[in-house]
Scaffold this motif. Structure first.
Motif, short mmCIF file in Angstrom:
data_model
loop_
_atom_site.label_atom_id
_atom_site.label_comp_id
_atom_site.label_asym_id
_atom_site.label_seq_id
_atom_site.Cartn_x
_atom_site.Cartn_y
_atom_site.Cartn_z
N LEU A 78 0.86 -1.17 0.00
CA LEU A 78 0.00 0.00 0.00
C LEU A 78 0.90 1.22 0.00
O LEU A 78 1.76 1.37 0.88
CB LEU A 78 -0.89 0.02 1.25
N ALA A 79 0.73 2.10 -0.99
CA ALA A 79 1.54 3.31 -1.10
C ALA A 79 0.64 4.53 -1.01
O ALA A 79 -0.41 4.58 -1.66
CB ALA A 79 2.33 3.33 -2.40
N LEU A 80 1.05 5.50 -0.20
CA LEU A 80 0.34 6.77 -0.07
C LEU A 80 1.07 7.82 -0.90
O LEU A 80 2.28 7.98 -0.76
CB LEU A 80 0.29 7.21 1.39
N GLU A 81 0.34 8.52 -1.74
CA GLU A 81 0.95 9.50 -2.64
C GLU A 81 0.17 10.81 -2.61
O GLU A 81 -1.04 10.82 -2.83
CB GLU A 81 0.98 8.95 -4.07
N HIS A 82 0.89 11.92 -2.31
CA HIS A 82 0.20 13.21 -2.21
C HIS A 82 -0.11 13.82 -3.57
O HIS A 82 -1.05 14.60 -3.70
CB HIS A 82 1.05 14.20 -1.41
N ASP A 83 0.67 13.47 -4.59
CA ASP A 83 0.53 14.06 -5.91
C ASP A 83 -0.50 13.27 -6.72
O ASP A 83 -0.31 12.09 -7.00
CB ASP A 83 1.88 14.08 -6.63
N VAL A 105 -1.82 2.10 -4.99
CA VAL A 105 -1.34 3.45 -4.72
C VAL A 105 -2.56 4.34 -4.49
O VAL A 105 -3.45 4.41 -5.34
CB VAL A 105 -0.49 3.98 -5.89
N VAL A 106 -2.61 4.99 -3.36
CA VAL A 106 -3.76 5.79 -2.95
C VAL A 106 -3.38 7.27 -2.96
O VAL A 106 -2.35 7.65 -2.40
CB VAL A 106 -4.24 5.38 -1.54
N PRO A 125 -5.72 12.79 7.10
CA PRO A 125 -5.92 11.80 8.16
C PRO A 125 -6.99 10.75 7.87
O PRO A 125 -6.78 9.56 8.13
CB PRO A 125 -6.32 12.66 9.37
N SER A 126 -8.14 11.16 7.35
CA SER A 126 -9.22 10.20 7.14
C SER A 126 -8.86 9.18 6.06
O SER A 126 -9.21 7.99 6.17
CB SER A 126 -10.52 10.92 6.77
N VAL A 127 -8.13 9.63 5.01
CA VAL A 127 -7.70 8.71 3.96
C VAL A 127 -6.73 7.69 4.52
O VAL A 127 -6.85 6.48 4.29
CB VAL A 127 -7.07 9.48 2.78
N VAL A 128 -5.75 8.17 5.28
CA VAL A 128 -4.75 7.27 5.85
C VAL A 128 -5.41 6.26 6.78
O VAL A 128 -5.15 5.05 6.71
CB VAL A 128 -3.67 8.07 6.61
N PHE A 129 -6.29 6.74 7.67
CA PHE A 129 -6.93 5.84 8.62
C PHE A 129 -7.72 4.75 7.91
O PHE A 129 -7.59 3.56 8.23
CB PHE A 129 -7.85 6.63 9.55
N GLU A 130 -8.53 5.13 6.93
CA GLU A 130 -9.36 4.15 6.24
C GLU A 130 -8.51 3.15 5.46
O GLU A 130 -8.72 1.93 5.56
CB GLU A 130 -10.32 4.86 5.28
N MET A 131 -7.55 3.65 4.69
CA MET A 131 -6.76 2.77 3.84
C MET A 131 -5.88 1.83 4.66
O MET A 131 -5.79 0.64 4.37
CB MET A 131 -5.89 3.61 2.89
N VAL A 132 -5.22 2.36 5.68
CA VAL A 132 -4.32 1.54 6.48
C VAL A 132 -5.10 0.53 7.31
O VAL A 132 -4.70 -0.64 7.43
CB VAL A 132 -3.42 2.42 7.37
N VAL A 136 -4.45 -3.46 6.89
CA VAL A 136 -4.01 -4.32 8.00
C VAL A 136 -5.04 -5.40 8.30
O VAL A 136 -4.68 -6.56 8.59
CB VAL A 136 -3.72 -3.46 9.24
N GLU A 137 -6.33 -5.07 8.23
CA GLU A 137 -7.35 -6.07 8.49
C GLU A 137 -7.28 -7.21 7.48
O GLU A 137 -7.52 -8.38 7.81
CB GLU A 137 -8.74 -5.42 8.43
N ARG A 138 -6.92 -6.90 6.24
CA ARG A 138 -6.84 -7.92 5.20
C ARG A 138 -5.54 -8.71 5.23
O ARG A 138 -5.52 -9.90 4.91
CB ARG A 138 -7.00 -7.27 3.82
N ASN A 139 -4.45 -8.05 5.59
CA ASN A 139 -3.13 -8.65 5.39
C ASN A 139 -2.32 -8.89 6.66
O ASN A 139 -1.31 -9.59 6.63
CB ASN A 139 -2.30 -7.77 4.44
N GLY A 140 -2.73 -8.31 7.77
CA GLY A 140 -1.97 -8.42 9.00
C GLY A 140 -1.13 -7.17 9.23
O GLY A 140 -1.16 -6.22 8.44
N LEU A 141 -0.38 -7.18 10.33
CA LEU A 141 0.42 -6.02 10.68
C LEU A 141 1.52 -5.77 9.65
O LEU A 141 2.02 -6.69 9.00
CB LEU A 141 1.05 -6.22 12.06
N VAL A 142 1.90 -4.51 9.54
CA VAL A 142 2.91 -4.08 8.56
C VAL A 142 4.29 -4.53 9.03
O VAL A 142 4.68 -4.28 10.18
CB VAL A 142 2.87 -2.55 8.41
N ASP A 143 5.03 -5.22 8.15
CA ASP A 143 6.39 -5.64 8.53
C ASP A 143 7.48 -4.87 7.81
O ASP A 143 8.67 -5.11 8.04
CB ASP A 143 6.58 -7.15 8.37
#
Length: 220
Positions: A78-83, A105-106, A125-132, A136-143
């Motif tokens: 999962l990648a967060l992109e501001h542009d 890429v979000v 904040p709301s985008v990050v919270f929802e996407m992350v 995590v619910e689908r794939n588990g904790l971030v390693d």
């Protein structure tokens, strides 16, 4: 060998190592993660057996990682992109290569954030919270967390701590033993962020001067 020449030689060697993943042309704007940085990133995925990966920032490295994960047969990004344009390109490229199930890429525009310092903006904040949360619910904790964005708010030689919120925001989503990679670790702003994270989160960073990355392991 001076620093700039050393980096150039390292990047040339990195291009050779990346050759098996360079099936289609990808843009590499100046702010992109360097070829040697991408190699270090991919090496950590393989050698560290990382499979739940979050990237702050996106670009060619996101597509190359998606190709690698697809060939390996497991792992999600999962990648967060501001542009918005960069996010749209990466999303389109992943779709064309049928990698959308492997990587996403979000677009997360910069906005006021409660974890940001000195009035700086971070990903919405709301985008990050929802996407992350969904990731995590689908794939588990971030390693593996790669912090390569957002861009510095100032080009002056003083720290602006633009990337500081990454640890306060993601700390609860990181698994014990997760790796944190920070790009541009040779810059004043990133060094100030690393120092603060070391104090507040107990992280001990190792610096790879060639790849311009700092690496730390999250302890329990």
């Amino acid at each position: 060998m001076d620093g700039s020449l050393q980096h150039a030689v390292a990047d040339l060697a990195a291009w050779q190592r990346l050759a098996p993943l360079l099936s289609d042309y990808l843009p590499f704007p100046p702010e992109s993660l360097s070829p040697s940085g991408i190699v270090a990133f991919l090496d950590e995925v393989l050698i560290g057996d990382r499979s739940v990966i979050v990237q702050c920032g996106s670009g060619a490295s996101s597509v190359l990682l998606a190709r690698l994960l697809s060939r390996r047969g497991f792992g999600r990004l999962l990648a967060l992109e501001h542009d918005e344009r960069a996010a749209a390109f990466a999303t389109s490229q992943l779709r064309r290569e049928r990698l959308s199930e492997v990587a996403r890429v979000v677009h997360a525009p910069l906005a006021a954030h409660p974890a940001a310092l000195s009035g700086l903006h971070w990903y919405e904040p709301s985008v990050v919270f929802e996407m992350v949360t969904n990731f995590v619910e689908r794939n588990g904790l971030v390693d593996l967390l790669l912090v390569d964005g957002p861009p510095s708010a100032s080009r002056q030689q003083r720290p602006d701590l633009s990337r500081y919120p990454a640890m306060p925001v993601f700390r609860g989503a990181l698994s014990p033993g997760a790796t944190v990679l920070v790009a541009d670790a040779d810059r004043v702003s990133e060094q100030a962020v690393l120092d603060r994270w070391a104090r507040e989160f107990g992280l001990r960073f190792h610096h790879d001067e060639t790849a311009r990355l700092a690496t730390a392991t999250v302890r329990i």
